[in-house]
Scaffold this motif. Structure first.
Motif, short mmCIF file in Angstrom:
data_model
loop_
_atom_site.label_atom_id
_atom_site.label_comp_id
_atom_site.label_asym_id
_atom_site.label_seq_id
_atom_site.Cartn_x
_atom_site.Cartn_y
_atom_site.Cartn_z
N SER A 11 0.82 -1.22 0.00
CA SER A 11 0.00 0.00 0.00
C SER A 11 0.85 1.26 0.00
N ARG A 12 1.99 1.20 0.61
CA ARG A 12 2.83 2.39 0.72
C ARG A 12 3.34 2.84 -0.66
N ILE A 13 3.56 1.88 -1.55
CA ILE A 13 4.01 2.20 -2.91
C ILE A 13 2.80 2.56 -3.77
N VAL A 14 1.73 1.78 -3.66
CA VAL A 14 0.52 2.04 -4.45
C VAL A 14 0.00 3.45 -4.20
N LEU A 15 0.02 3.89 -2.96
CA LEU A 15 -0.52 5.21 -2.60
C LEU A 15 0.44 6.36 -2.90
N GLY A 16 1.64 6.05 -3.43
CA GLY A 16 2.60 7.08 -3.81
C GLY A 16 3.39 7.66 -2.66
N LEU A 17 3.37 6.97 -1.52
CA LEU A 17 3.99 7.51 -0.31
C LEU A 17 5.43 7.05 -0.09
N HIS A 18 5.81 5.90 -0.69
CA HIS A 18 7.14 5.35 -0.46
C HIS A 18 7.72 4.72 -1.71
N TYR A 19 9.04 4.70 -1.74
CA TYR A 19 9.79 3.95 -2.75
C TYR A 19 9.93 2.50 -2.28
N PRO A 20 10.20 1.58 -3.20
CA PRO A 20 10.41 0.18 -2.79
C PRO A 20 11.52 0.01 -1.76
N SER A 21 12.60 0.78 -1.87
CA SER A 21 13.69 0.64 -0.89
C SER A 21 13.27 1.12 0.51
N ASP A 22 12.36 2.09 0.59
CA ASP A 22 11.83 2.52 1.89
C ASP A 22 11.12 1.36 2.57
N VAL A 23 10.35 0.62 1.76
CA VAL A 23 9.57 -0.51 2.26
C VAL A 23 10.49 -1.66 2.64
N LEU A 24 11.47 -1.95 1.78
CA LEU A 24 12.41 -3.04 2.04
C LEU A 24 13.23 -2.79 3.31
N ILE A 25 13.75 -1.59 3.46
CA ILE A 25 14.53 -1.26 4.65
C ILE A 25 13.63 -1.22 5.88
N GLY A 26 12.43 -0.69 5.74
CA GLY A 26 11.49 -0.70 6.86
C GLY A 26 11.20 -2.11 7.34
N ALA A 27 10.99 -3.02 6.38
CA ALA A 27 10.74 -4.43 6.73
C ALA A 27 11.95 -5.05 7.42
N THR A 28 13.13 -4.76 6.92
CA THR A 28 14.36 -5.30 7.50
C THR A 28 14.55 -4.81 8.94
N ILE A 29 14.36 -3.52 9.14
CA ILE A 29 14.49 -2.96 10.50
C ILE A 29 13.43 -3.58 11.42
N GLY A 30 12.21 -3.73 10.92
CA GLY A 30 11.15 -4.33 11.71
C GLY A 30 11.49 -5.73 12.16
N LEU A 31 12.05 -6.52 11.24
CA LEU A 31 12.44 -7.89 11.58
C LEU A 31 13.57 -7.91 12.60
N LEU A 32 14.58 -7.07 12.40
CA LEU A 32 15.70 -7.01 13.34
C LEU A 32 15.24 -6.57 14.74
N LEU A 33 14.35 -5.60 14.78
CA LEU A 33 13.84 -5.15 16.08
C LEU A 33 13.00 -6.24 16.75
N ALA A 34 12.22 -6.97 15.97
CA ALA A 34 11.43 -8.07 16.54
C ALA A 34 12.34 -9.11 17.18
N ARG A 35 13.41 -9.44 16.49
CA ARG A 35 14.36 -10.43 17.04
C ARG A 35 15.03 -9.89 18.30
N LEU A 36 15.36 -8.60 18.31
CA LEU A 36 15.95 -7.98 19.49
C LEU A 36 14.98 -8.03 20.67
N VAL A 37 13.73 -7.68 20.42
CA VAL A 37 12.71 -7.70 21.47
C VAL A 37 12.55 -9.12 22.02
#
Length: 195
Positions: A156-182
């Motif tokens: 949705s972030r790309i479809v709605l014109g709000l983010h580039y694919p790399s924004d989404v990919l890095i966001g997902a990567t950070i989210g996964l790393l933070l989940a593992r840290l938690v």
């Protein structure tokens, strides 16, 4: 002969993003074109709105009621992870100052409401992956519902014109790393009922 001054880190980062933006805009435009179909735009707006927080907050409240002690522990993990995610997201946005695709490329139309000015990383995707990972680690039976929902938030972030694919990919990567840290800092096993 003119001497060149070395570029500062912020200037190099901005220049790097500008080059990447041109390449990624080519990927964004056909995906953003989906928003011209009313039913798709409505669906992605709804998914994006749920990703703003209401679904996650509702789950944090409901999990202790449904799962007892495990649900409480999972909600605490989600709250702690959410605070970490918000801190990372805000820090990165303040440092990288990457403009959103619709702001830099006239061929990309904004069909959603941005929560802030900058694009990198996608906070919606970061939190969706973070919360999704934590929930699925504790309740894998939710995978058929949660995995498509998390994927739709990211798309949705790309479809709605709000983010580039790399924004989404890095966001997902950070989210996964933070989940593992938690999970390492607040393991659910510590809340498991004694045998």
């Amino acid at each position: 002969m003119e001497s060149r001054k070395p570029l500062g880190a912020a200037t190099r980062l901005t220049t790097g993003f500008q080059r990447l933006d041109v390449l990624e805009a080519r990927l964004c435009q056909p995906i953003n074109a989906w928003s011209r179909q009313r039913w798709l735009r409505s669906m992605f707006l709804l998914v994006s709105r749920l990703g703003d927080g209401p679904l996650w907050y509702g789950l944090m409240l409901a999990l202790p009621l449904v799962l007892g002690k495990l649900g409480l522990a999972l909600s605490l993990q989600m709250m702690f992870g959410g605070l970490l995610g918000l801190s990372c997201y805000k820090l990165l946005k303040a440092r990288t100052v990457r403009e959103r695709p619709f702001a830099s490329h006239p061929g990309i139309v904004c069909t959603g409401v941005p929560l802030d000015r900058y694009s990198f990383p996608s906070g919606h995707t970061l939190h969706a992956v973070l919360f999704g990972w934590l929930i699925l680690s504790a309740v894998p039976a939710l995978a058929p519902l949660l995995i498509p929902f998390v994927a739709l938030i990211a798309l949705s972030r790309i479809v709605l014109g709000l983010h580039y694919p790399s924004d989404v990919l890095i966001g997902a990567t950070i989210g996964l790393l933070l989940a593992r840290l938690v999970q390492a800092l607040l393991p659910l096993a510590g809340f498991a009922p004694a045998a």
